[in-house]
Structures are given as structure tokens and as C-alpha cells.
Design a protein around this motif. Sequence first.
Motif, mmCIF file in Angstrom:
data_model
loop_
_atom_site.group_PDB
_atom_site.id
_atom_site.type_symbol
_atom_site.label_atom_id
_atom_site.label_comp_id
_atom_site.label_asym_id
_atom_site.label_seq_id
_atom_site.Cartn_x
_atom_site.Cartn_y
_atom_site.Cartn_z
ATOM 1 N N ASN A 177 0.604 -1.576 -0.108
ATOM 2 C CA ASN A 177 -0.041 -0.261 0.236
ATOM 3 C C ASN A 177 0.736 1.331 -0.135
ATOM 4 O OD1 ASN A 177 -1.680 2.162 2.019
ATOM 5 N ND2 ASN A 177 -2.947 1.165 1.448
ATOM 6 N N ARG A 204 -1.736 13.955 3.233
ATOM 7 C CA ARG A 204 -3.038 14.396 2.567
ATOM 8 C C ARG A 204 -2.866 15.922 1.885
ATOM 9 N NH1 ARG A 204 -7.130 11.367 6.019
ATOM 10 N NH2 ARG A 204 -6.950 9.723 5.348
ATOM 11 N N ALA A 264 -4.614 12.380 -7.278
ATOM 12 C CA ALA A 264 -5.932 12.032 -6.970
ATOM 13 C C ALA A 264 -6.126 11.678 -5.316
ATOM 14 C CB ALA A 264 -6.902 10.934 -7.796
ATOM 15 N N ASP A 265 -7.462 11.767 -4.699
ATOM 16 C CA ASP A 265 -7.103 11.237 -2.950
ATOM 17 C C ASP A 265 -6.525 9.682 -3.661
ATOM 18 O OD1 ASP A 265 -7.943 14.055 -2.595
ATOM 19 O OD2 ASP A 265 -9.316 13.391 -2.608
ATOM 20 N N ASP A 266 -7.004 8.707 -3.739
ATOM 21 C CA ASP A 266 -7.152 7.212 -4.193
ATOM 22 C C ASP A 266 -5.492 7.133 -3.789
ATOM 23 O OD1 ASP A 266 -6.338 7.663 -6.658
ATOM 24 O OD2 ASP A 266 -7.765 5.533 -6.989
ATOM 25 N N MET A 267 -4.189 7.624 -4.557
ATOM 26 C CA MET A 267 -3.636 7.004 -4.741
ATOM 27 C C MET A 267 -2.472 7.134 -3.438
ATOM 28 S SD MET A 267 -2.211 8.264 -7.875
ATOM 29 C CE MET A 267 -2.360 8.378 -9.367
ATOM 30 N N LYS A 287 -4.229 5.163 -1.090
ATOM 31 C CA LYS A 287 -4.930 3.462 -1.203
ATOM 32 C C LYS A 287 -4.316 2.947 -1.438
ATOM 33 C CE LYS A 287 -8.975 5.725 0.967
ATOM 34 N NZ LYS A 287 -9.785 6.135 0.305
ATOM 35 N N ARG A 288 -3.502 3.206 -2.914
ATOM 36 C CA ARG A 288 -3.387 2.073 -3.882
ATOM 37 C C ARG A 288 -2.483 1.299 -3.995
ATOM 38 N NH1 ARG A 288 -5.372 4.835 -9.862
ATOM 39 N NH2 ARG A 288 -3.591 3.478 -10.176
#
Lengths: 248, 407
Positions: free
Chosen positions: A94, A125, A134-137, A139-140
Motif C-alpha cells: 500500500n 493528504r 487523486a485522493d485514492d493514490m 490507498k493504491r
Amino acid sequence: MLEIKGLRAGIETKEILKGIDLVVPDGEVHAIMGPNGSGKSTLSYVLSGREGYEVTAGEATFDGQDLLSIEPEARAALGLFLAFQYPVELPGVNNAVFLRTALNAQRRSRGEPELDAVQFLKLARAEVKRLSMADDMLKRNVNVGFSGGEKKRNEVLQMAILRPKLAILDETDSGLDIDALKIVADGVNALRGPNFSALVITHYQRLLDHIVPDRVHVLSAGRIVRSGGPELAHQLEAEGYASVSEAA
Amino acid sequence: MSASAFLSRFDAARAVLPGDASLREAAAGVLRARGLPGPREEAWRYTRLRPLSEADYAMPVPGREVSLPASVAALDAPRLVFVDGTYRADLSVPPSKAVLRTGVPAMGPLARPESERLVALNTMLAADGAELSVAAGVDAGTVVLVSLGGEGVAFHPRHAVHLARGAKLTLIEICAGEGRYLHNPVTSITVEAGAILTHLRLQDEGIEAIHLSTIYADVAEGGTYDSFALTIGARLARMEVHARLGGTAAMAHLNAAQLLGGVQHADFTTVVTHDAPATQSRQTVKNVLTGRSHGVFQGKIEVSRIAQKTDGYQMNQALLLSPDAEINCKPQLEIYADDVKCSHGATVGALDADQYFYLRSRGVPAAEARAILVRAFLAEALDPIAHEAGRALLENAVAGWWERHPA
Ligand SMILES: Nc1ncnc2c1ncn2[C@@H]1O[C@H](COP(=O)(O)OP(=O)(O)OP(=O)(O)O)[C@@H](O)[C@H]1O
Ligand SMILES: [Mg+2]
């Protein structure tokens, strides 16, 4: 301050760096330009400690400390950061965990307290937002399925969070769209100050319009064949490498 | 111990062993005639039982004092604790939503002592076991089955788990212990129509111990047997799972990870029989091997003529962290139906040098970088485990593995 003297290095079968002399004082940004295959990435790998390169002569120190004899993680702890030309994918890791592990490892080695998950996420953040990612960066998985430009931005995100003293950016501008180029340049410029220096490897003047270098060096066939001010980059853009190589 | 040594133990104990004597005598007959499995048998080519034949085990003495591993209490669920193969009411917390019977071996309907000799050994000497049944439509939550082994003994518990129509259960099995001992459990599992059994296993036996377990699972129409087994313990281990998908759309997941170091040897052997249409099986087996350890995966998928639209998948992956570690992989497909989708694959590799360098260039120390990459290698197997406490148990075991085998 980064000081490289007479550095010769290569892989088993051939010498790639054929005697590099380079000094990057604190607070300065130097650009390295040069034809494909001239050894720019090799220089960045040798400085950051990638396996597989053999140093046959010369030295490289950072703030007086010998770089070449210590482990990659120790170099990072001294404040060295390499933004990879080809960022590596880490399936199953992650991105946020990766960044926090790296940051805390460096803090630990400097005797600073570690950040907990909440403190870290707040910091991360804010940087993600500043880099318009992008915010999900976070989480990936690290770089997995990222577009070329997203990978480069992720390198800059790591740099922003790790706050190195010396950053080597290896073609971080390649693959970036015009807006992203500006954002990345702003990210580098934000770090500029008396305790930050950078070695910016690029093929294009465009990046140097945004990150104005103190010095420009031309690397050709494993040697620095020409050094000058920012105007050198303009000359290269106009006339190509042949002009400077002949002059050298 | 040889088969005949076990047979003389049986002669001495047969009068006091509880349960059906005729089954025991038949099993003894199998052992007498054929002995223990040897390296000339195809199914035992990669796993030698030599450490077993060199050992000498006593019959366990009941009632010894033990302390439960902290991980068991952390699960905060009903638990069935067996010490040296004997149920210990004083350490157990029986489940409220499942029916439990102990005190006799739970022979169950599925075992085949005539073809699996270790099952014959178990059948001959089993002295106790848990029989756990969940009634139709009941969600019985989580039950923890704990086995603790001690120095110098051999024990052969016999368990049976039955889920009636539409029932649900998560069974978390933890095997631990200290010293040289043999743990040879057999479990018979029946999952009726639409029922779901999640079976998480942590094999963390003592490092000198031998673990030889056999599971038979029979899954009826629309039922699911979802299992994951983590092997980190024992000097010599073999986990054998025979799963039969006997009803339409029945499903089995036989996932496993084996983390081995030193001179450990562990073998994960499966036989999946697709015996009804539209059945599905999934096996992802990950091996992380260091030192001079040896991992084995043998996976057989059988598809009978009526099992059209079978979907069988098998993947074995090994990460070799030392040049002296070894992996053997034997996939086998036996397909008698014509409209099926079966695939298997295997990969063997070392740590990825680029990934390793990338992490270290960010300041992550070498040992931590290795641990991160190994955890990432296991992600595909660990991440899908939905039971949070169970996954945490396994995650902790993986994280702690590094302390045993510092690179
Ligand atoms: N591991 C390797 N094996 C074989 N050749 C190598 C290896 N690493 C570098 N080289 C060679 O060394 C030379 C320098 O490579 P390097 O990647 O440093 O060039 P570069 O200046 O970064 O080029 P580019 O602008 O294309 O990124 C090239 O000719 C390259 O093929
Ligand atoms: Mg390059």
C-alpha cells in the motif's frame, strides 16, 4: 554539499562513467543534460547505491561523508533521494504504508520520534493535495496501474514527504503533461532553500524554465564535457549536443 | 517409529481405547500389511517420513499443566483445547450455537484408512476428538480449536465437523507445542447444501515436532468450504486435504502459505474431486523458503464425467530467500468431463532486486524491506481472508516469523 571526484564506474563488462568531477553546493540546483546512453541514470544509481555497478576509481561524498561505502538506506538517512526515471511497481504494498514506513525508518535513524498513522495521513493528504494528485493514490498499491505521469508525481510526493537534503531527479519531467510539469516544478521549488540541493537530469529546457538551475552540465559518453549557467540549456535546445561536444 | 512399533503400542492400549473397536482392528490390519508410507510411493516422493521412523514416542499422560498461547485468548471466541490429543474441559469454553461432543474419537463418515496410511495410524490409535455440529440455518460464529503438544509423545486426535443445510461456522485451528512430538490429526468435514465453513489454520508446532494432518471435506450443493492454512512450525509437516465437491455449484478454496527456514520440511498436498456440475475450486499456495528448508506442493484436480462446467484453478508460487532452499511442485489434472475450465501455474523466484533497491533507496532497512516484500508476496493469499480476528492471528504469525529466521 555533494562532491564527486574522478568517479569511474560501470557494469561488469564495460565502463560507463569515465571520470566524473562535480560539486553541488548546498542550496544550489544543478541540471545534467546529455544524449541517451551517456550515463546520467548510471550516475544517479551509483550515487544512491544500486547493486550491480562497480566503482573502479574516484569518490563521492555528501557533507563530507563517503557515500559509496554505505548501504542505500544509510544514504537515504543522510538525506539523499533519487526520483527514479522508471519508478518501480510494488504489488501488494500500500502506498501510504510504504511512505510511512520509509519516513519513519528515516526518522528513526536520525533519532526523531516516529509518526503514527493519523499524524502521517494528515501530512500525506496535504502533500497529495498540493501536488493535485487523486485522493485514492495513497490507498493504491505503490505505482501499480499508475499512468506514466502518475508514477512521476508519486516520486515527487515521496520527495515532498521525505524532505531530502539532496534530490536527484532522473527525467522526472518525461511523460508529464504541461500542467503536471508545472506542479512538479512547484513541488521542487517549494523545497529550495539553503539546506536543499538538487541534481535535475532532463532532456528538455522546458523543465528548466520552471526550475531555474544554478548550473547546467552536459554529460557525454561518461564525462562532463561542458558546464555553464542556465543559458547553456538554451544553447543546447537550439543547437543540439554536437555543438557543445565539439567545443569541449 | 515404524509401523510395527505403533502396532505394539496399539496392542498395549487396545483394551482402554474408546469407541468402535472393529474400525481400529481394520486400520491395524492395513498398517500391518502395508507399513507407513515410503519414498517409493508416488504420493510420498518428495516427503520422507524418516524423522518419524527415527523418533520414539510414548503414550501421553493426561492432565499436565499448560498455558494457553496469548493468541488464543486474543481471539475472544469459544475454544476447544486439546493437550497431547486429549480434550481439556478446564481450558475450554464450549460454543453455545454448535453442538459439541468430546471424549471419544469423532470418526466421521469420510476417512479412508485403507488408502491413506496415516489415517489408518490415526484410526488405530485415536483416543479423543471433537465432534462439532451446527444445525440447519444456524450461524454458529467462530470456534477455535487448539492443539498443544508436549515433549516425547505421539497423539492422533480425530475430529468431525458437520454443517447442516444453510449453516455457517468459522473454525480457527491453532496447533502449537514444545519439544519432540507427533501430532497426527484427522478431520472429517461435511458441508450440506448452502452451508459455509470457513476454516483458518495456523500450524505453529514446536520446531522439533512432526505434524501430519489429513482433512476430508465433502461439500454439497451450493455449499462452500473456504480454507486457508499457514504453516510456520514443525520440523516435518504434511497437510493433506481431500475435498469432494459433490453437489451442483459447490465450492472449495484450499489456500495455503508455507513459511519455512532452517531445515524445516513442509508439504501441502491436496486432492480436489469435482463430482457435480458447475463446481468451483481455488488453490493459491505460497511458499517462502529460507535456510535449507524444503517446501512441497502436490495438487490434484479430478473432474468426473458428470462435472460439466467445472472451474478449477491452482497456483503455486515460491519465493526462495536462500540458495539452499528448495521447492517441489506437482500439479496433476485428471479430467473426464469435456466442458471444463481448469488451469494451473507455478512460479519460482528470488526477491526482485529492483523492488528491494527501491525500498532501500527510500531509507527502509534491508531486513524491513525484505519483510515488506514477503508480506506483499503473501498479500494475494492473506488479504481475501474476511474474518478480521483470524486474519490478524495469521498476520501476526507472518510478522513474527522474521524473528525466528533473521536473514
Ligand atoms: N545493467 C546494464 N547492462 C548493460 N548495459 C547497461 C546497464 N546499465 C547501463 N548500461 C548501458 O550504459 C549506458 C548508460 O546508460 P544510462 O541509463 O546511464 O544512460 P542515460 O544517460 O540515463 O540515458 P537516457 O537519456 O536514455 O535515460 C547505456 O549504453 C546503457 O545501455
Ligand atoms: Mg536515464
